[in-house]
Scaffold this motif. Structure first.
Motif, PDB file in Angstrom:
ATOM      1  N   MET A  96       0.794  -1.227   0.000  1.00 27.32           N
ATOM      2  CA  MET A  96       0.000   0.000   0.000  1.00 27.32           C
ATOM      3  C   MET A  96       0.837   1.293   0.000  1.00 27.32           C
ATOM      4  N   LEU A  97       2.029   1.239   0.545  1.00 29.38           N
ATOM      5  CA  LEU A  97       2.828   2.452   0.713  1.00 29.38           C
ATOM      6  C   LEU A  97       3.133   3.175  -0.601  1.00 29.38           C
ATOM      7  N   PRO A  98       3.457   2.469  -1.686  1.00 31.54           N
ATOM      8  CA  PRO A  98       3.726   3.218  -2.922  1.00 31.54           C
ATOM      9  C   PRO A  98       2.548   4.078  -3.373  1.00 31.54           C
ATOM     10  N   GLN A  99       1.328   3.595  -3.208  1.00 28.91           N
ATOM     11  CA  GLN A  99       0.166   4.393  -3.572  1.00 28.91           C
ATOM     12  C   GLN A  99       0.054   5.616  -2.662  1.00 28.91           C
ATOM     13  N   LEU A 100       0.277   5.414  -1.372  1.00 27.47           N
ATOM     14  CA  LEU A 100       0.201   6.527  -0.425  1.00 27.47           C
ATOM     15  C   LEU A 100       1.279   7.562  -0.702  1.00 27.47           C
ATOM     16  N   VAL A 101       2.475   7.105  -1.026  1.00 21.72           N
ATOM     17  CA  VAL A 101       3.552   8.046  -1.338  1.00 21.72           C
ATOM     18  C   VAL A 101       3.245   8.768  -2.646  1.00 21.72           C
ATOM     19  N   GLY A 102       2.621   8.073  -3.596  1.00 23.05           N
ATOM     20  CA  GLY A 102       2.227   8.708  -4.848  1.00 23.05           C
ATOM     21  C   GLY A 102       1.246   9.838  -4.628  1.00 23.05           C
ATOM     22  N   ILE A 103       0.406   9.695  -3.615  1.00 20.96           N
ATOM     23  CA  ILE A 103      -0.551  10.750  -3.278  1.00 20.96           C
ATOM     24  C   ILE A 103       0.172  11.949  -2.666  1.00 20.96           C
ATOM     25  N   SER A 104       1.252  11.678  -1.944  1.00 26.35           N
ATOM     26  CA  SER A 104       1.972  12.755  -1.263  1.00 26.35           C
ATOM     27  C   SER A 104       2.728  13.605  -2.284  1.00 26.35           C
ATOM     28  N   SER A 105       3.445  14.592  -1.793  1.00 29.21           N
ATOM     29  CA  SER A 105       4.186  15.477  -2.697  1.00 29.21           C
ATOM     30  C   SER A 105       5.614  14.990  -2.944  1.00 29.21           C
ATOM     31  N   MET A 106       5.961  13.789  -2.487  1.00 31.51           N
ATOM     32  CA  MET A 106       7.309  13.279  -2.708  1.00 31.51           C
ATOM     33  C   MET A 106       7.554  13.146  -4.220  1.00 31.51           C
ATOM     34  N   ARG A 107       8.709  13.634  -4.638  1.00 30.18           N
ATOM     35  CA  ARG A 107       9.071  13.528  -6.052  1.00 30.18           C
ATOM     36  C   ARG A 107       9.367  12.070  -6.395  1.00 30.18           C
TER      37      ARG A 107
END
Length: 176
Positions: A96-107
């Motif tokens: 699940m984390l990659p989707q959550l990070v994709g939502i965030s502003s992380m480049r």
């Protein structure tokens, strides 16, 4: 995402390590393939979160959790790299984390770097654990007569069947 929850990458990587030990796969190739698959899978998850995440977060069901979501976003800004690296070692977070990070502003470049580091550490650990299990399995097979191994397997199967049967046939008063 769903496939990752149904067939955990840990299992696949460990079994690949066992197969490498048994001579069915080449160990260096197996290590590279597991790491590359982990990176590609995480990148797809990141892209999915980046494309669909903002729309999903606008759903009414998330409105009452807006403050928590904003706090989570700020947490990712400060500690996101470590979460990506160490999240690999949890089946749920790895999925699940990659989707959550994709939502965030992380480049994406930062995500790709940390995801690659995590994939190398995780993939190597899982494949080598499988390789070690394969060595142990080979040593056990050399010391145990095949008939004894079949008896042990049969006893284990019978024990599991009995346990399932007892669990299914318990009356409500038998349960704590």
């Amino acid at each position: 995402m769903v496939f990752g929850l149904l067939v955990p990458g840990d299992t696949a990587a460990v079994l690949a390590g066992v197969a490498a030990n048994r001579g069915r796969l080449d160990l260096p190739t197996t290590l590279v393939l597991v790491v590359v698959a982990a990176i590609v899978g995480a990148s797809i998850g990141f892209g999915t979160g980046r494309i669909f995440g903002a729309r999903i977060l606008r759903w009414a069901v998330f409105e009452r959790h807006r403050e928590r979501l904003d706090r989570s976003g700020r947490y990712f800004e400060r500690h996101g790299s470590w979460a990506v690296i160490f999240g690999r070692f949890s089946t749920f977070f790895r999925t699940m984390l990659p989707q959550l990070v994709g939502i965030s502003s992380m480049r994406y470049t930062r995500f790709l770097l940390t995801s690659t580091i995590g994939a190398i550490i995780w993939g190597s650990a899982m494949v080598m654990a499988g390789y070690a299990i394969g060595q142990s399995f080979t040593a056990i097979l050399q010391r145990v007569d095949s008939w004894a191994a079949m008896v042990i397997v049969a006893l284990i199967v019978l024990a599991v069947v009995y346990w399932k049967w007892r669990r299914h046939h318990r009356t409500p008063t038998d349960q704590p």
